[in-house]
Design a protein around this motif. Structure first.
Motif, PDB file in Angstrom:
ATOM      1  N   GLN A   1       1.178  10.697  -8.090  1.00  0.00           N
ATOM      2  CA  GLN A   1       2.446  11.423  -8.194  1.00  0.00           C
ATOM      3  C   GLN A   1       2.217  12.907  -8.433  1.00  0.00           C
ATOM      4  N   GLN A   2       1.240  13.214  -9.269  1.00  0.00           N
ATOM      5  CA  GLN A   2       0.982  14.611  -9.637  1.00  0.00           C
ATOM      6  C   GLN A   2       0.353  15.435  -8.504  1.00  0.00           C
ATOM      7  N   LYS A   3      -0.150  14.769  -7.477  1.00  0.00           N
ATOM      8  CA  LYS A   3      -0.789  15.506  -6.388  1.00  0.00           C
ATOM      9  C   LYS A   3       0.234  16.251  -5.526  1.00  0.00           C
ATOM     10  N   ASN A   4       1.511  15.788  -5.530  1.00  0.00           N
ATOM     11  CA  ASN A   4       2.575  16.443  -4.747  1.00  0.00           C
ATOM     12  C   ASN A   4       2.135  16.690  -3.305  1.00  0.00           C
ATOM     13  N   LEU A   5       1.744  15.629  -2.647  1.00  0.00           N
ATOM     14  CA  LEU A   5       1.210  15.736  -1.289  1.00  0.00           C
ATOM     15  C   LEU A   5       2.299  16.120  -0.283  1.00  0.00           C
ATOM     16  N   THR A   6       1.944  16.981   0.625  1.00  0.00           N
ATOM     17  CA  THR A   6       2.799  17.218   1.795  1.00  0.00           C
ATOM     18  C   THR A   6       2.447  16.163   2.835  1.00  0.00           C
ATOM     19  N   ARG A   7       3.282  16.051   3.868  1.00  0.00           N
ATOM     20  CA  ARG A   7       2.978  15.062   4.908  1.00  0.00           C
ATOM     21  C   ARG A   7       1.664  15.400   5.603  1.00  0.00           C
ATOM     22  N   GLU A   8       1.402  16.686   5.787  1.00  0.00           N
ATOM     23  CA  GLU A   8       0.148  17.099   6.424  1.00  0.00           C
ATOM     24  C   GLU A   8      -1.055  16.720   5.569  1.00  0.00           C
ATOM     25  N   ASP A   9      -0.951  16.956   4.237  1.00  0.00           N
ATOM     26  CA  ASP A   9      -2.038  16.580   3.321  1.00  0.00           C
ATOM     27  C   ASP A   9      -2.271  15.074   3.359  1.00  0.00           C
ATOM     28  N   PHE A  10      -1.174  14.325   3.342  1.00  0.00           N
ATOM     29  CA  PHE A  10      -1.242  12.868   3.343  1.00  0.00           C
ATOM     30  C   PHE A  10      -1.958  12.370   4.597  1.00  0.00           C
ATOM     31  N   ASP A  11      -1.551  12.891   5.751  1.00  0.00           N
ATOM     32  CA  ASP A  11      -2.154  12.458   7.017  1.00  0.00           C
ATOM     33  C   ASP A  11      -3.637  12.809   7.067  1.00  0.00           C
ATOM     34  N   ASN A  12      -3.995  13.992   6.561  1.00  0.00           N
ATOM     35  CA  ASN A  12      -5.405  14.407   6.575  1.00  0.00           C
ATOM     36  C   ASN A  12      -6.262  13.516   5.684  1.00  0.00           C
ATOM     37  N   LEU A  13      -5.729  13.144   4.519  1.00  0.00           N
ATOM     38  CA  LEU A  13      -6.489  12.287   3.602  1.00  0.00           C
ATOM     39  C   LEU A  13      -6.713  10.899   4.183  1.00  0.00           C
ATOM     40  N   LEU A  14      -5.706  10.399   4.924  1.00  0.00           N
ATOM     41  CA  LEU A  14      -5.807   9.027   5.442  1.00  0.00           C
ATOM     42  C   LEU A  14      -6.480   8.952   6.804  1.00  0.00           C
ATOM     43  N   ARG A  15      -6.771  10.090   7.402  1.00  0.00           N
ATOM     44  CA  ARG A  15      -7.367  10.076   8.734  1.00  0.00           C
ATOM     45  C   ARG A  15      -8.685   9.291   8.779  1.00  0.00           C
ATOM     46  N   PRO A  16      -9.528   9.368   7.742  1.00  0.00           N
ATOM     47  CA  PRO A  16     -10.784   8.586   7.807  1.00  0.00           C
ATOM     48  C   PRO A  16     -10.578   7.082   7.646  1.00  0.00           C
ATOM     49  N   VAL A  17      -9.401   6.650   7.190  1.00  0.00           N
ATOM     50  CA  VAL A  17      -9.169   5.218   6.955  1.00  0.00           C
ATOM     51  C   VAL A  17      -8.936   4.530   8.288  1.00  0.00           C
ATOM     52  N   ALA A  18      -9.801   3.593   8.636  1.00  0.00           N
ATOM     53  CA  ALA A  18      -9.712   2.941   9.942  1.00  0.00           C
ATOM     54  C   ALA A  18      -8.715   1.779   9.928  1.00  0.00           C
ATOM     55  N   LEU A  19      -8.125   1.562  11.085  1.00  0.00           N
ATOM     56  CA  LEU A  19      -7.308   0.370  11.338  1.00  0.00           C
ATOM     57  C   LEU A  19      -6.072   0.264  10.442  1.00  0.00           C
ATOM     58  N   LEU A  20      -5.503   1.399  10.029  1.00  0.00           N
ATOM     59  CA  LEU A  20      -4.256   1.379   9.278  1.00  0.00           C
ATOM     60  C   LEU A  20      -3.114   1.437  10.297  1.00  0.00           C
ATOM     61  N   SER A  21      -2.284   0.407  10.336  1.00  0.00           N
ATOM     62  CA  SER A  21      -1.238   0.344  11.355  1.00  0.00           C
ATOM     63  C   SER A  21      -0.174   1.404  11.104  1.00  0.00           C
ATOM     64  N   ASP A  22       0.647   1.672  12.126  1.00  0.00           N
ATOM     65  CA  ASP A  22       1.735   2.646  11.972  1.00  0.00           C
ATOM     66  C   ASP A  22       2.694   2.218  10.871  1.00  0.00           C
ATOM     67  N   GLY A  23       2.985   0.911  10.819  1.00  0.00           N
ATOM     68  CA  GLY A  23       3.902   0.400   9.808  1.00  0.00           C
ATOM     69  C   GLY A  23       3.354   0.592   8.403  1.00  0.00           C
ATOM     70  N   GLU A  24       2.071   0.315   8.210  1.00  0.00           N
ATOM     71  CA  GLU A  24       1.440   0.492   6.905  1.00  0.00           C
ATOM     72  C   GLU A  24       1.397   1.970   6.521  1.00  0.00           C
ATOM     73  N   HIS A  25       1.114   2.810   7.511  1.00  0.00           N
ATOM     74  CA  HIS A  25       1.074   4.258   7.270  1.00  0.00           C
ATOM     75  C   HIS A  25       2.435   4.753   6.790  1.00  0.00           C
ATOM     76  N   ARG A  26       3.519   4.321   7.481  1.00  0.00           N
ATOM     77  CA  ARG A  26       4.877   4.741   7.096  1.00  0.00           C
ATOM     78  C   ARG A  26       5.247   4.199   5.724  1.00  0.00           C
ATOM     79  N   ARG A  27       4.882   2.942   5.450  1.00  0.00           N
ATOM     80  CA  ARG A  27       5.224   2.317   4.172  1.00  0.00           C
ATOM     81  C   ARG A  27       4.582   3.067   3.007  1.00  0.00           C
ATOM     82  N   LEU A  28       3.316   3.420   3.176  1.00  0.00           N
ATOM     83  CA  LEU A  28       2.612   4.137   2.113  1.00  0.00           C
ATOM     84  C   LEU A  28       3.199   5.540   1.934  1.00  0.00           C
TER      85      LEU A  28
END
Length: 361
Positions: A250-277
């Protein structure tokens, strides 16, 4: 006798604020005596002088029946075009003024002719300055206002009515000013259908808010991710987000761009899981913002919905706790308006209040 009174009243309608108080007193006396002349007051003088205060009084409060009446060859709407009263033209349209868009007396054709004459006058004034009563800048100002007026009228002509045009142009400054109560029925309709499906156990709300509300202080992020249905990826996601507890995320106050960059190395995360998180992250960050600053905040909606409950149920809802913490601290507007204890009539009232409702005049 009424004709003599109306002649004097018509004079007052064009006197701006100086004549407004006298007009009010005269109309009140007329109503008190049971006279019929107040309903016959003509609007053209008020239109010509740009006296919108008097127009609102006569149309909205007195209820005159002359909105589309012809006086010396001009209706109020035509008079607004002649004098370039853009605000008044839109106001009259919102109150039911008839533009006659497909007849010889169409105001849109009248507005087009006015623009043509102004354009010719502008050219003449620039070439022969002494031949016009107005300087080129004054004519240009009139021409620019006429462009706005013509934009509105041509839009109304294209859509078939003022309301149809306004619905498509809610962001237009004149629509925001004069049709602020023009509510879009689509969000209310969708929410009503969704509530019916939810109460019939044929649909359920997204789990992100429920997961957030059930989080314990300092709860491990992996545990929350498990309740989100991401348990098989919890440790991998925790490492990618560089947070080990829910408060840390919560304290990280991520922007959508930050969020996407952090999760980019995570393999096989579906679109639905990405949106849910991402929705869960947004809920986290929204939860730490001050509530009830605007009408649209969940806290405000929750309060409105809570007040709409019957008193006994309202008291029970207010006193309910989650692990010793008052339920009101976790109140979410959607949970309340989807609750089966909220009567249908109260649901309609709350949703109409939140999304806007155009009341018939």
């Amino acid at each position: 006798m009424d004709d003599e009174i109306l002649e004097e009243i018509h004079y007052l309608t064009g006197r701006g604020l100086q004549g407004y108080k006298q007009l009010q007193r005269a109309v009140e006396e007329g109503f008190a005596s049971g006279a019929s002349w107040p309903a016959q007051i003509n609007l053209n003088n008020a239109v010509m002088t740009g006296n919108i205060t008097t127009l609102r009084f006569l149309v909205d409060e007195v209820g005159v029946k002359t909105l589309n009446s012809d006086c010396k060859g001009y209706t109020p709407l035509q008079m607004a075009v002649v004098w370039g009263q853009v605000d008044i033209l839109v106001y009259l349209l919102t109150r039911g003024a008839e533009p006659n868009l497909w007849m010889k007396s169409s105001v849109v054709d009248q507005a087009r002719r006015r623009q043509t004459r102004l354009e010719a006058s502008l050219s003449k004034a620039e070439e022969y300055p002494d031949s016009c009563n107005l300087d080129p800048q004054q004519i240009l100002d009139l021409f620019e206002k006429g462009k706005v007026m013509l934009e509105v009228l041509e839009g109304v002509e294209a859509q078939g009515s003022y309301n149809a045009w306004a619905v498509r142009n809610r962001s237009h400054p004149l629509v925001r000013r004069f049709s602020w109560d023009l509510g879009d029925p689509e969000p209310r309709f969708r929410l009503t259908v969704l509530r019916a499906l939810t109460l019939a156990n044929r649909a359920s709300l997204l789990p992100e808010r429920e997961v957030l509300e059930s989080c314990e202080p300092g709860e491990a992020l992996t545990k929350a991710l498990g309740r989100l249905g991401l348990g098989n990826r919890a440790h991998e996601l925790q490492d990618a987000l560089q947070a080990f507890t829910v408060p840390q995320l919560q304290q990280k106050n991520l922007t959508r761009e930050d969020f996407d960059n952090l999760l980019r190395p995570v393999a096989l995360l579906s679109d639905g899981e990405h949106r849910r998180l991402w929705r869960f992250v947004m809920e986290l960050q929204e939860d730490q913002k001050p509530k009830a600053k605007t009408r649209a905040t969940n806290g405000y909606v929750a309060k409105a919905a809570l007040l709409a409950l019957p008193r006994t149920k309202r008291k029970a809802a207010a006193e309910a706790t989650i692990e010793g913490v008052p339920r009101a601290a976790f109140a979410d507007g959607l949970q309340l308006i989807f609750h089966e204890a909220l009567p249908d009539t109260a649901f309609v009232l709350v949703v109409s209040f939140c999304y806007g409702l155009r009341l018939s005049r």
